[in-house]
Scaffold this active site. Structure first.
Site, PDB file in Angstrom:
ATOM      1  N   CYS A 170     -15.312  -2.836   0.436  1.00 30.82           N
ATOM      2  CA  CYS A 170     -13.861  -3.297   0.600  1.00 30.82           C
ATOM      3  C   CYS A 170     -13.340  -4.412  -0.114  1.00 30.82           C
ATOM      4  CB  CYS A 170     -13.865  -3.536   2.054  1.00 30.82           C
ATOM      5  SG  CYS A 170     -14.318  -5.203   2.602  1.00 30.82           S
ATOM      6  N   ARG A 202       0.749  -1.253   0.056  1.00 34.09           N
ATOM      7  CA  ARG A 202      -0.010   0.062  -0.256  1.00 34.09           C
ATOM      8  C   ARG A 202       0.854   1.069  -0.135  1.00 34.09           C
ATOM      9  NH1 ARG A 202      -3.531   0.161   5.096  1.00 34.09           N
ATOM     10  NH2 ARG A 202      -4.705  -1.627   4.043  1.00 34.09           N
ATOM     11  N   LYS A 251      -3.075   1.683  15.060  1.00 33.74           N
ATOM     12  CA  LYS A 251      -3.093   2.533  13.941  1.00 33.74           C
ATOM     13  C   LYS A 251      -3.573   3.893  14.449  1.00 33.74           C
ATOM     14  CE  LYS A 251      -5.726  -0.231  11.615  1.00 33.74           C
ATOM     15  NZ  LYS A 251      -6.631  -1.041  10.613  1.00 33.74           N
ATOM     16  N   ARG A 309      -1.287   6.947   9.631  1.00 27.48           N
ATOM     17  CA  ARG A 309      -1.470   6.305   8.278  1.00 27.48           C
ATOM     18  C   ARG A 309      -1.445   7.380   7.138  1.00 27.48           C
ATOM     19  NH1 ARG A 309      -3.572   1.161   8.520  1.00 27.48           N
ATOM     20  NH2 ARG A 309      -2.478   0.064  10.165  1.00 27.48           N
ATOM     21  N   CYS A 334     -16.395  -8.017   6.625  1.00 26.79           N
ATOM     22  CA  CYS A 334     -16.182  -8.302   8.173  1.00 26.79           C
ATOM     23  C   CYS A 334     -16.601  -7.144   8.882  1.00 26.79           C
ATOM     24  CB  CYS A 334     -15.014  -8.742   8.434  1.00 26.79           C
ATOM     25  SG  CYS A 334     -13.481  -7.464   8.510  1.00 26.79           S
ATOM     26  N   CYS A 361     -13.655  -1.446   6.841  1.00 23.70           N
ATOM     27  CA  CYS A 361     -12.852  -0.641   5.696  1.00 23.70           C
ATOM     28  C   CYS A 361     -13.379   0.054   4.589  1.00 23.70           C
ATOM     29  CB  CYS A 361     -11.787  -1.696   5.158  1.00 23.70           C
ATOM     30  SG  CYS A 361     -10.931  -2.593   6.363  1.00 23.70           S
ATOM     31  N   CYS A 400      -7.875 -10.881   1.648  1.00 23.85           N
ATOM     32  CA  CYS A 400      -8.251 -10.132   2.900  1.00 23.85           C
ATOM     33  C   CYS A 400      -8.188 -11.342   3.999  1.00 23.85           C
ATOM     34  CB  CYS A 400      -9.304  -9.323   3.164  1.00 23.85           C
ATOM     35  SG  CYS A 400      -9.308  -8.579   4.877  1.00 23.85           S
TER      36      CYS A 400
HETATM   37 FE1  SRM Z   1      -8.934  -1.587   6.646  1.00 25.92          FE
HETATM   38  C1  SRM Z   1      -7.350  -4.166   8.341  1.00 25.92           C
HETATM   39  C2  SRM Z   1      -8.178  -3.124   3.712  1.00 25.92           C
HETATM   40  C3  SRM Z   1      -9.467   1.353   5.130  1.00 25.92           C
HETATM   41  C4  SRM Z   1     -10.444  -0.570   9.512  1.00 25.92           C
HETATM   42  N1  SRM Z   1      -7.955  -3.478   6.008  1.00 25.92           N
HETATM   43  C5  SRM Z   1      -7.332  -4.083   6.983  1.00 25.92           C
HETATM   44  C6  SRM Z   1      -6.562  -5.330   6.108  1.00 25.92           C
HETATM   45  C7  SRM Z   1      -5.128  -4.742   6.127  1.00 25.92           C
HETATM   46  C8  SRM Z   1      -6.827  -6.647   6.750  1.00 25.92           C
HETATM   47  C9  SRM Z   1      -5.543  -7.406   7.493  1.00 25.92           C
HETATM   48  O1  SRM Z   1      -5.432  -6.507   8.731  1.00 25.92           O
HETATM   49  O2  SRM Z   1      -5.211  -8.398   7.319  1.00 25.92           O
HETATM   50  C10 SRM Z   1      -7.171  -5.257   4.729  1.00 25.92           C
HETATM   51  C11 SRM Z   1      -6.486  -5.632   3.637  1.00 25.92           C
HETATM   52  C12 SRM Z   1      -7.335  -6.374   2.633  1.00 25.92           C
HETATM   53  C13 SRM Z   1      -6.534  -6.554   1.284  1.00 25.92           C
HETATM   54  O3  SRM Z   1      -6.331  -7.781   1.148  1.00 25.92           O
HETATM   55  O4  SRM Z   1      -6.171  -5.444   0.548  1.00 25.92           O
HETATM   56  C14 SRM Z   1      -7.759  -3.688   4.887  1.00 25.92           C
HETATM   57  N2  SRM Z   1      -8.673  -1.021   4.743  1.00 25.92           N
HETATM   58  C15 SRM Z   1      -8.506  -1.821   3.650  1.00 25.92           C
HETATM   59  C16 SRM Z   1      -8.747  -1.139   2.440  1.00 25.92           C
HETATM   60  C17 SRM Z   1      -7.852  -1.365   1.239  1.00 25.92           C
HETATM   61  C18 SRM Z   1     -10.361  -1.148   1.891  1.00 25.92           C
HETATM   62  C19 SRM Z   1     -10.445  -0.756   0.670  1.00 25.92           C
HETATM   63  O5  SRM Z   1     -11.103  -1.648  -0.070  1.00 25.92           O
HETATM   64  O6  SRM Z   1     -10.225   0.398   0.222  1.00 25.92           O
HETATM   65  C20 SRM Z   1      -8.583   0.423   2.890  1.00 25.92           C
HETATM   66  C21 SRM Z   1      -6.928   1.107   2.935  1.00 25.92           C
HETATM   67  C22 SRM Z   1      -6.926   2.323   3.327  1.00 25.92           C
HETATM   68  C23 SRM Z   1      -5.602   2.932   3.108  1.00 25.92           C
HETATM   69  O7  SRM Z   1      -5.178   3.154   1.977  1.00 25.92           O
HETATM   70  O8  SRM Z   1      -5.149   3.176   4.191  1.00 25.92           O
HETATM   71  C24 SRM Z   1      -8.838   0.410   4.311  1.00 25.92           C
HETATM   72  N3  SRM Z   1      -9.727   0.068   7.171  1.00 25.92           N
HETATM   73  C25 SRM Z   1     -10.203   1.056   6.245  1.00 25.92           C
HETATM   74  C26 SRM Z   1     -11.051   2.114   6.928  1.00 25.92           C
HETATM   75  C27 SRM Z   1     -11.671   3.192   6.377  1.00 25.92           C
HETATM   76  C28 SRM Z   1     -10.877   4.488   6.678  1.00 25.92           C
HETATM   77  O9  SRM Z   1      -9.927   4.647   7.059  1.00 25.92           O
HETATM   78  O10 SRM Z   1     -11.194   5.517   6.002  1.00 25.92           O
HETATM   79  C29 SRM Z   1     -11.230   1.562   8.126  1.00 25.92           C
HETATM   80  C30 SRM Z   1     -12.381   2.018   9.231  1.00 25.92           C
HETATM   81  C31 SRM Z   1     -11.896   3.289   9.868  1.00 25.92           C
HETATM   82  C32 SRM Z   1     -10.870   2.737  11.196  1.00 25.92           C
HETATM   83  O11 SRM Z   1      -9.591   2.949  10.973  1.00 25.92           O
HETATM   84  O12 SRM Z   1     -11.503   2.537  12.074  1.00 25.92           O
HETATM   85  C33 SRM Z   1     -10.466   0.348   8.366  1.00 25.92           C
HETATM   86  N4  SRM Z   1      -8.934  -2.312   8.496  1.00 25.92           N
HETATM   87  C34 SRM Z   1      -9.634  -1.716   9.433  1.00 25.92           C
HETATM   88  C35 SRM Z   1      -9.704  -2.543  10.791  1.00 25.92           C
HETATM   89  C36 SRM Z   1     -10.243  -2.212  12.185  1.00 25.92           C
HETATM   90  C37 SRM Z   1      -9.266  -1.326  12.985  1.00 25.92           C
HETATM   91  C38 SRM Z   1     -10.057  -1.037  14.454  1.00 25.92           C
HETATM   92  O13 SRM Z   1      -9.899  -0.319  14.913  1.00 25.92           O
HETATM   93  O14 SRM Z   1     -10.478  -2.084  14.775  1.00 25.92           O
HETATM   94  C39 SRM Z   1      -8.741  -3.560  10.511  1.00 25.92           C
HETATM   95  C40 SRM Z   1      -8.238  -4.751  11.173  1.00 25.92           C
HETATM   96  C41 SRM Z   1      -7.286  -4.340  12.136  1.00 25.92           C
HETATM   97  O15 SRM Z   1      -6.459  -3.416  12.159  1.00 25.92           O
HETATM   98  O16 SRM Z   1      -7.105  -5.183  13.134  1.00 25.92           O
HETATM   99  C42 SRM Z   1      -8.232  -3.409   8.876  1.00 25.92           C
HETATM  100 FE1  SF4 Z   2     -10.981  -7.478   4.856  1.00 23.52          FE
HETATM  101 FE2  SF4 Z   2     -12.843  -6.658   6.952  1.00 23.52          FE
HETATM  102 FE3  SF4 Z   2     -11.246  -4.775   6.032  1.00 23.52          FE
HETATM  103 FE4  SF4 Z   2     -12.994  -5.755   4.035  1.00 23.52          FE
HETATM  104  S1  SF4 Z   2     -13.552  -4.799   6.157  1.00 23.52           S
HETATM  105  S2  SF4 Z   2     -11.145  -5.326   3.730  1.00 23.52           S
HETATM  106  S3  SF4 Z   2     -12.968  -7.973   4.957  1.00 23.52           S
HETATM  107  S4  SF4 Z   2     -10.740  -6.362   7.295  1.00 23.52           S
END
Ligand code: SRM
Ligand code: SF4
Length: 558
Positions: A432, A75, A208, A144, A477, A481, A438
């Site tokens: 997402c 990323r 994060k 980030r 899930c 995201c 993922c």
């Molecule tokens: Fe996310 C984890 C993809 C935006 C909350 N996110 C992940 C992971 C890395 C899975 C993992 O930990 O193994 C995913 C990778 C999937 C893959 O195969 O690519 C993933 N997140 C994404 C992306 C690519 C979704 C998308 O389709 O666009 C976004 C990448 C953003 C970026 O460029 O940095 C993405 N993730 C978000 C957002 C939205 C935002 O930030 O605007 C959220 C919700 C806001 C937040 O942070 O609370 C988000 N991602 C999470 C979480 C839950 C965090 C938490 O506080 O519990 C996880 C899981 C974790 O961190 O343990 C996670």
């Molecule tokens: Fe993966 Fe869940 Fe984030 Fe979708 S919402 S990219 S399934 S961690």
């Protein structure tokens, strides 16, 4: 300060990592596996990567007694989501040579490449570095990618506000040189003092940390879902400062009531005076560093720190650390949260074209040759690329004399037709990544939402609601995201083919939705929506948004 008696295993890995180096250099030489050591999988995130495997192929590989098909997702760090045409061309070629080929525009204004074999990580990162791109701190327990209002048409002050994204990103970058040594083969530091890091020290943040900047009234990047939301205050055509809102975050765990999505709470106002502004941003982060939960990662985000200690406490602590009085937040209002599709022009007379990119996947498929078209546009050198927070991109800053040339390419590849044919719900939707890469996905998202939307469009047409800009988002899930909890209709995966349905969020991104029904399959989703759209058509007040109507009807689990 947080006592942190039982530090989580990730805390131990960070502290013993020698500046995020771990055993990565040795691990890369291990020919027996395509993976890296367990502890290193946590560290590699800080370098902008995740180790993954193709979940579609797990069974087949297991039957053949082969190890999982490990690969890496990279990323990029692209503050504010801005790329030059040269950078886009480089990404295009790197994607083709080293990854699955698909360029995935994310919900945080950057891109991800998937399926990069371990041996191809270095060539990938070196190619990015050649065009001044890196993936440092794109993941991991650090600040980030900083997001910022995407469209220069939004305000004459766009450039000024947008410019803060790169500066904040630089301010909060980790000081370790590990990335350069490991991936770009730069010389090892002899004097470790050069990478002393007063902000992150050796423990980094508990979790994060996300920052976004927005220019009201368009809340295009969903600013309140960030740990720190910076809301531009513009008075008499001048940027005066920013309201700080803290504690946004969406991740939750099914069945764990201690975890929950939360929108940021408005804390204070800080003037756009560089010294004060950057000091205040920095200290918001240090407070979370010092007080965030380091025992339970599920409760480690800033939102839980804010709820534990209270907003008043946070403000008093911030005031103490910055050393100047904090002012009360100034009034602002959000009226929208949209991308501007098609051609638009800004105050300087520059042109912008926003195509519809399905779920942010830039690829040539049976529907449209988006990837080829974007390459050809970039090769003209006449358009920059800007990412939006809705997994879209804008061909931007096009001079009036060059518009016809870009238009010709867009017509040649039927991008305009493709964009105009997309319905209002489709253009506002987010899904997402989810399966197959993922590791946390419980259900499909980007591979399924387009099909479901086709069926939802049918229902909307049935009730003559096809023009309604209802915001629909899906994730595989509960981590959120695709920001499903900030949608008017949110689908959150519970198991393959099943989703919790959330309703009652608003159109502007200032109100979270709530669970309406749990574990629905497609037939049940469509049955529910058929009824809900019928009622909406019949009983809405003129102009009433779907989310507001749903709230008025109390369409949530009580
Ligand atoms: Fe996310 C984890 C993809 C935006 C909350 N996110 C992940 C992971 C890395 C899975 C993992 O930990 O193994 C995913 C990778 C999937 C893959 O195969 O690519 C993933 N997140 C994404 C992306 C690519 C979704 C998308 O389709 O666009 C976004 C990448 C953003 C970026 O460029 O940095 C993405 N993730 C978000 C957002 C939205 C935002 O930030 O605007 C959220 C919700 C806001 C937040 O942070 O609370 C988000 N991602 C999470 C979480 C839950 C965090 C938490 O506080 O519990 C996880 C899981 C974790 O961190 O343990 C996670
Ligand atoms: Fe993966 Fe869940 Fe984030 Fe979708 S919402 S990219 S399934 S961690």
């Amino acid at each position: 300060m947080e006592q942190n008696k039982n530090l989580s295993s990730t805390e131990r890995i960070k502290q013993n990592s020698d500046g995020l180096r771990g055993t990565l250099v040795e691990g890369l030489k291990n020919e027996v596996t395509g993976a890296i050591a367990d502890d290193d999988t946590a560290l590699v995130k800080f370098h902008g990567m995740y180790m993954q495997d193709d979940r579609d192929r797990r069974e087949e590989r297991a039957e053949k007694k082969l190890e999982r098909l490990y690969s890496f997702m990279v990323r990029l760090r692209v503050p504010g989501g801005f790329l030059t045409p040269e950078q886009w061309i480089a990404i295009h070629h790197v994607a083709g040579e080293n990854s699955t080929g698909t360029i995935k525009v994310t919900t945080r204004q950057t891109i991800q490449l998937h399926g990069i074999l371990r041996s191809r990580i270095k060539p990938t990162l070196k190619a990015f570095s050649n065009v001044h791109l890196d993936s440092i701190a794109a993941c991991g327990d650090v600040n980030r990618n900083v997001t910022a209002a995407a469209h220069p048409m939004e305000s004459e002050l766009h450039e000024q506000v947008h410019g803060y994204a790169a500066r904040i990103s630089a301010l909060l970058l980790p000081k370790t040189r590990a990335f350069y040594e490991i991936w770009l083969d730069e010389e090892k530091l002899t004097n470790k003092k050069d990478e002393e890091d007063p902000l992150y020290q050796d423990r980094y943040l508990p979790r994060k940390f996300k920052i976004g900047l927005v220019i009201p009234p368009n809340n295009d990047i969903d600013v309140l879902t960030n740990d720190l939301a910076l809301i531009a205050i513009i008075e008499n055509g001048q940027l005066k400062g920013f309201n700080f809102a803290i504690g946004g975050g969406l991740g939750a765990t099914h069945g764990n009531a201690e975890t929950y999505p939360r929108l940021a709470s408005v804390l204070c106002y800080v003037p756009a005076d560089d010294e004060k502004l950057f000091k205040a941003i920095y200290e918001v982060v240090t407070i979370q560093r010092d007080y965030g939960n380091r025992s339970d990662r599920k409760l480690a985000r800033l939102k839980y720190t804010v709820d534990k200690y209270g907003l008043d406490w946070y403000r008093a602590e911030l005031e103490k650390r910055v050393g100047f009085p904090l002012e009360d937040a100034r009034p602002f209002v959000f009226t929208d949260r949209v991308d501007h599709y098609g051609w638009t022009q800004n105050h300087k007379g520059l042109w912008y074209y926003t195509p519809y990119v399905e779920c942010g996947r830039v690829v040539d498929d049976e529907k449209v040759a988006m990837k080829t078209a974007l390459l050809e546009v970039a090769e003209t050198g006449k358009a920059n690329i800007r990412f939006t927070g809705t997994q879209n991109l804008i061909l931007s800053d096009i001079k009036a004399k060059d518009k016809a040339a870009i238009q010709k390419i867009l017509e040649k590849y039927r991008i305009i037709e493709h964009t105009e044919a997309a319905s209002a719900v489709r253009k506002n939707a987010i899904a997402c990544v989810a399966l197959p890469t993922c590791g946390l996905a419980l259900a499909e998202a980007q591979r399924y939402l387009p099909t479901l939307l086709g069926k939802i469009e049918g229902l909307l047409d049935k009730y003559e609601l096809g023009e309604e800009q209802i915001i629909i988002r899906m994730t595989g899930c509960p981590n959120g995201c695709g920001r499903p909890y900030a949608a008017e209709i949110g689908f959150v995966g519970t198991a393959l083919g099943h989703y919790n349905m959330h309703l009652c969020g608003d159109h502007e991104g200032t109100r979270l939705n709530r669970i309406y029904k749990e574990n629905l399959d497609e037939a049940a989703i469509l049955k529910e929506l058929d009824l809900l759209f019928w009622l909406y058509k019949k009983e809405r007040i003129t102009g009433e948004r779907f989310g507001d109507f749903a709230l008025r009807q109390k369409w949530y689990k009580q």
